[in-house]
Design a protein around this motif. Sequence first.
Motif, PDB file in Angstrom:
ATOM      1  N   ASP A 174       0.836  -1.198   0.000  1.00  0.00           N
ATOM      2  CA  ASP A 174       0.000   0.000   0.000  1.00  0.00           C
ATOM      3  C   ASP A 174       0.873   1.251   0.000  1.00  0.00           C
ATOM      4  O   ASP A 174       1.823   1.369   0.790  1.00  0.00           O
ATOM      5  CB  ASP A 174      -0.911   0.017   1.234  1.00  0.00           C
ATOM      6  CG  ASP A 174      -2.014  -1.031   1.146  1.00  0.00           C
ATOM      7  OD1 ASP A 174      -2.156  -1.633   0.066  1.00  0.00           O
ATOM      8  OD2 ASP A 174      -2.716  -1.247   2.165  1.00  0.00           O
ATOM      9  N   THR A 182      -4.446   0.312  -8.226  1.00  0.00           N
ATOM     10  CA  THR A 182      -5.109  -0.315  -7.097  1.00  0.00           C
ATOM     11  C   THR A 182      -4.399  -1.627  -6.778  1.00  0.00           C
ATOM     12  O   THR A 182      -3.429  -2.016  -7.434  1.00  0.00           O
ATOM     13  CB  THR A 182      -6.583  -0.585  -7.408  1.00  0.00           C
ATOM     14  OG1 THR A 182      -6.672  -1.604  -8.426  1.00  0.00           O
ATOM     15  CG2 THR A 182      -7.272   0.679  -7.921  1.00  0.00           C
ATOM     16  N   GLU A 183      -4.911  -2.340  -5.784  1.00  0.00           N
ATOM     17  CA  GLU A 183      -4.288  -3.597  -5.399  1.00  0.00           C
ATOM     18  C   GLU A 183      -4.460  -4.677  -6.460  1.00  0.00           C
ATOM     19  O   GLU A 183      -3.770  -5.702  -6.425  1.00  0.00           O
ATOM     20  CB  GLU A 183      -4.868  -4.083  -4.070  1.00  0.00           C
ATOM     21  CG  GLU A 183      -6.367  -4.350  -4.109  1.00  0.00           C
ATOM     22  CD  GLU A 183      -6.920  -4.747  -2.767  1.00  0.00           C
ATOM     23  OE1 GLU A 183      -8.037  -5.296  -2.732  1.00  0.00           O
ATOM     24  OE2 GLU A 183      -6.243  -4.493  -1.758  1.00  0.00           O
TER      25      GLU A 183
END
Length: 283
Positions: A174, A182-183
């Motif tokens: 993160d 995004t992840e």
Amino acid sequence: MPPRKKKTHSVSTSAATSAASSAFPSRAPSPTPRQPFRFFDLPSELRLRIYEEALHVREPLDLDPDNPRLIHPRLALFLASHRVHEEAYRVFYSQPLRLFPSHGRFFHTKLPLVARLPPRYRAALTTLELRLGPGWSAPPRSQKISENLRLPECVNLRTLKVFVELDPSERVFDGFRGKGATEETYKWFCLDLLRGVLGQVPGLETVEIDAFPSVRRDAPLVVGLRREIEMAGLRLVWGPLRGWEKDRDEQGESGLERGTVGLGLGGAGAGGGGVMRVVEVQA
């Protein structure tokens, strides 16, 4: 001035010279010229084994700055004769070839090694390696499956090795994924690469998934890769480095961790209160 008299050798002098010369043996005749080794009289299986010893390298073939020192000298064997070339190049290109460069000045190249090969060399390829992880924070735009790679010409390609260095969907990444990522951004990038290879290689049969010890088997990227392989109806095998077994599904368990179970480390027998504690070390 009286004329100079010619020197005459006495009989005794000639006899002494002959005796002295006979005391030393005459020079031995030159040895018989060595005949060339008839390499092609060897059985084909033995010739192929010799080619493997001479041509195979440890790492997958790739565009690398060290190639002039490590690879180019081996390829001099191709110049021995037309017949040697026809046998040797098939052995050389039967070893794994990396689809996209993973480091160095070629990392962003638009023409990876597979695209630079002549058609008959591409046709000799049997194994490709797709390495996932390098450039994860900003995936290179040059890494995409397009017709420039000429993958349909890889008619003898049977195995795709997918090696996962890391999965950026983990919380530890993160704040480091890059602007707007995004992840799941890198996961979908990798899945698009896999779909492209599966769709363009005509005779692919097996896909091997391997990873560094820090990558869990239930990581989103690994799960997505496995789903794509199963949907394509291909054989899935697990690589040797990560230590996964096909019939086991422990989360994040590596071969090192399974070894500690047998030693009783971290369990009730080691004073751990029945809870196994494992410290994962990444080389």
